[in-house]
Design an enzyme around this catalytic site. Structure first.
Site: not given
Ligand code: PBG
Length: 329
Positions: A130, A200, A210, A238, A253, A279, A318
């Site tokens: 990332c 995260k 991925r 954070e 997340k 996912s 999703y």
């Protein structure tokens, strides 16, 4: 005889009274649909690890925008799969890349639809990390925080210029919210909002993504920048930092294994809070339903209401289309 027996079941005797006393509900407008635009295809390409999800050609952007809007979804979030990758993620800065083109087409077709973009270079780097890499003095490779946030700020600006309403950095570099805010403001995009993936975790539940976004790291893992699953207080630090740097909205997340963290962030910030039903959480339900172990539709709604009950205002999922269809029925 004493007191009469308390009877909580009185409020469960009919569907209408259950609905009346329901504390938390989910609406289609709480749901944000993630979409994958692949520059190299001209027909949808199913993602094997995510039954029902496909990578899409940019030419379908307007049509999927109309569909999402007609369903009453809260918005969409876009990920890009570029034709070319290199070690610097250069294609992330291509103003004609899949995300800027899809954003423009969507906003043109449905100006009303809230269009968000994921801001991270992992889909654009050949190594899949990332951020940009550098070698430490001891020879180890690490992600170079400060060079990466410069790229992220430029990437966010390209998305804003294409018409994105919201940019969402998902990289977990330090200081990126401030860098992005500064860049957007300097260029006159003070109206573009930032949804920070503030909290995260380094999670196994990103596995199917991925494949969907073709971004598995080629070496090592993301534990050097994403959070350790054992940490909840760190989540508050954070979230606080990103709020101070100018985030308009925060995200936790994944969602399901972190409902306590969603609740804790909810109680420590007044910003809108989103959660990403990722996912792996999607594919778990799909796989269990395909094996006749659970009822998919009931499980979808139960999962979504649990994430809302934990304190999330909106959910990236999703399942958005199916859930909205069930909620409208
Ligand atoms: C990084 C990013 C990831 C996801 C969203 N943004 C992958 C990762 O951090 O490895 C995962 C989303 C999902 O699993 O649904 N750009």
């Amino acid at each position: 005889m004493g007191f009469p027996v308390k009877r909580p079941r009185r409020l469960r005797t009919s569907a209408s009274i259950r609905r009346l006393v329901r504390e938390t509900a989910v609406a289609p407008s709480d749901l944000i649909l993630p979409l994958f635009f692949n520059e190299a295809i001209d027909a949808p390409k199913p993602v094997q690890t995510m039954p029902g999800v496909s990578q899409l050609p940019v030419s379908q952007a307007a049509a999927v925008a109309r569909e999402a809007h007609a369903r009453g979804l809260g918005g969409v979030i876009l990920f890009g799969l570029p034709k070319t990758k290199d070690d610097k993620g250069s294609s992330a800065l291509d103003a004609k890349g899949p995300v800027p083109r899809a954003v423009a087409a969507m906003k043109d077709a449905v100006p009303d639809l809230v269009v968000m973009t994921d801001v991270c270079v992992d889909e654009y780097t050949d190594h899949g990390h990332c951020g940009l890499l550098r070698k430490k003095k001891n020879g180890e490779i690490e992600v170079d925080n400060d060079r990466t946030i410069e790229v992220l700020a430029k990437m966010a600006l390209i998305h804003a210029k294409a018409g994105a309403d919201v940019v969402a950095p998902s990289d977990m570099m330090d200081g990126r919210v401030r860098a992005i805010r500064t860049e957007l403001d300097r260029e006159g995009f003070d109206g573009t909002a930032i949804l920070s993936y503030a909290v995260k975790y380094a999670s196994s539940f990103y596995g199917p993504f991925r494949e969907a976004a073709d971004c598995a790291p080629k070496f090592g893992d993301r534990a050097g920048y994403q959070m350790d699953p054992g940490n909840a207080r760190e989540a508050l630090r954070e979230a606080r930092l990103d709020e101070d740097e100018g985030a308009d909205m925060l995200m936790v997340k994944p969602a399901l294994a972190y409902l306590d963290v969603i609740r804790a962030v909810r109680e420590s910030s007044t910003l809108p809070l989103f959660a990403y039903n990722v996912s792996g959480e999607y594919s778990m339900l799909q796989a269990a339903a395909a094996a006749n172990m659970i009822d998919l539709d009931r499980a979808i709604l139960e999962v979504l209401v649990s994430i809302r009950r934990a304190g999330a205002d909106a959910i990236l999922t999703y399942h958005a289309h199916r859930a909205a269809e069930l909620l409208d029925a």
